[in-house]
Design a protein around this motif. Structure first.
Motif, short mmCIF file in Angstrom:
data_model
loop_
_atom_site.label_atom_id
_atom_site.label_comp_id
_atom_site.label_asym_id
_atom_site.label_seq_id
_atom_site.Cartn_x
_atom_site.Cartn_y
_atom_site.Cartn_z
N PRO A 40 44.35 18.34 16.82
CA PRO A 40 43.18 18.18 15.95
C PRO A 40 42.85 19.44 15.16
O PRO A 40 43.23 20.54 15.54
N LEU A 41 42.15 19.24 14.05
CA LEU A 41 41.54 20.35 13.34
C LEU A 41 40.16 20.53 13.95
O LEU A 41 39.53 19.58 14.38
N THR A 42 39.66 21.74 13.96
CA THR A 42 38.33 21.97 14.49
C THR A 42 37.56 22.88 13.55
O THR A 42 38.13 23.71 12.85
N ASP A 43 36.27 22.67 13.50
CA ASP A 43 35.37 23.47 12.67
C ASP A 43 33.97 23.20 13.20
O ASP A 43 33.80 22.51 14.20
N SER A 44 32.99 23.69 12.49
CA SER A 44 31.63 23.39 12.93
C SER A 44 31.35 21.91 12.72
O SER A 44 31.97 21.24 11.88
N ARG A 45 30.44 21.40 13.48
CA ARG A 45 30.05 19.99 13.35
C ARG A 45 29.57 19.71 11.92
O ARG A 45 29.88 18.68 11.34
N GLU A 46 28.83 20.64 11.33
CA GLU A 46 28.30 20.44 9.99
C GLU A 46 29.41 20.36 8.94
O GLU A 46 29.37 19.53 8.03
N ALA A 47 30.43 21.20 9.07
CA ALA A 47 31.54 21.19 8.11
C ALA A 47 32.33 19.89 8.21
O ALA A 47 32.67 19.28 7.19
N LEU A 48 32.61 19.46 9.43
CA LEU A 48 33.36 18.21 9.58
C LEU A 48 32.52 17.01 9.17
O LEU A 48 33.03 16.07 8.58
N ARG A 49 31.23 17.03 9.43
CA ARG A 49 30.35 15.94 9.01
C ARG A 49 30.36 15.83 7.49
O ARG A 49 30.47 14.73 6.95
N ALA A 50 30.27 16.95 6.80
CA ALA A 50 30.30 16.93 5.34
C ALA A 50 31.63 16.35 4.84
O ALA A 50 31.64 15.54 3.91
N LEU A 51 32.74 16.74 5.45
CA LEU A 51 34.04 16.23 5.06
C LEU A 51 34.12 14.72 5.29
O LEU A 51 34.55 13.98 4.42
N ILE A 52 33.68 14.26 6.46
CA ILE A 52 33.74 12.83 6.78
C ILE A 52 32.89 12.03 5.80
O ILE A 52 33.31 10.96 5.33
N LEU A 53 31.71 12.52 5.48
CA LEU A 53 30.86 11.80 4.54
C LEU A 53 31.52 11.69 3.17
O LEU A 53 31.43 10.64 2.51
N GLU A 54 32.19 12.74 2.73
CA GLU A 54 32.90 12.69 1.44
C GLU A 54 34.05 11.70 1.49
O GLU A 54 34.30 10.95 0.55
N ILE A 55 34.78 11.68 2.61
CA ILE A 55 35.89 10.74 2.76
C ILE A 55 35.36 9.30 2.74
O ILE A 55 35.87 8.45 2.02
N LYS A 56 34.33 9.04 3.53
CA LYS A 56 33.77 7.68 3.58
C LYS A 56 33.21 7.25 2.24
O LYS A 56 33.21 6.06 1.92
N ALA A 57 32.75 8.19 1.45
CA ALA A 57 32.21 7.87 0.12
C ALA A 57 33.33 7.64 -0.89
O ALA A 57 33.08 7.31 -2.05
N GLY A 58 34.58 7.82 -0.47
CA GLY A 58 35.72 7.59 -1.35
C GLY A 58 36.02 8.75 -2.28
O GLY A 58 36.83 8.62 -3.20
N LYS A 59 35.45 9.89 -2.03
CA LYS A 59 35.63 11.03 -2.92
C LYS A 59 36.88 11.83 -2.63
O LYS A 59 37.37 12.54 -3.49
N VAL A 60 37.41 11.75 -1.41
CA VAL A 60 38.56 12.57 -1.06
C VAL A 60 39.62 11.77 -0.28
O VAL A 60 40.28 12.31 0.59
N ASP A 61 39.77 10.51 -0.59
CA ASP A 61 40.77 9.68 0.11
C ASP A 61 42.17 10.26 0.02
O ASP A 61 42.98 10.06 0.91
N HIS A 62 42.47 10.97 -1.06
CA HIS A 62 43.82 11.50 -1.24
C HIS A 62 44.18 12.56 -0.21
O HIS A 62 45.34 12.89 -0.04
N LEU A 63 43.20 13.09 0.53
CA LEU A 63 43.49 14.09 1.57
C LEU A 63 44.09 13.46 2.80
O LEU A 63 44.74 14.13 3.59
N LEU A 64 43.86 12.19 3.01
CA LEU A 64 44.37 11.54 4.20
C LEU A 64 45.76 11.08 3.92
O LEU A 64 46.36 10.27 4.02
#
Length: 64
Positions: A40-64
């Motif tokens: 796994p990748l690890t970071d602060s909860r806040e950083a990963l939460r921000a990333l997940i929210l962007e992914i779920k919003a369809g803004k960064v699907d290309h990263l997966l």
């Protein structure tokens, strides 16, 4: 791999890889491609939460 990571159910966007997020007893957050939880990748909860929210919003699907 940290043995005490509590993984959530996989999140799978349409047509993309599935990923999972998890936390450990110390409050660290983790993200991994489903099936690859041993690296796994690890970071602060806040950083990963921000990333997940962007992914779920369809803004960064290309990263997966």
């Amino acid at each position: 791999m940290v043995a005490d990571i509590r993984w959530e159910e996989p999140f799978c966007a349409e047509g993309n890889n599935c990923f999972r997020i998890g936390t450990d007893a110390e409050g660290n957050a983790y993200i991994a491609v489903a099936g690859q939880e041993d690296a796994p990748l690890t970071d602060s909860r806040e950083a990963l939460r921000a990333l997940i929210l962007e992914i779920k919003a369809g803004k960064v699907d290309h990263l997966l």
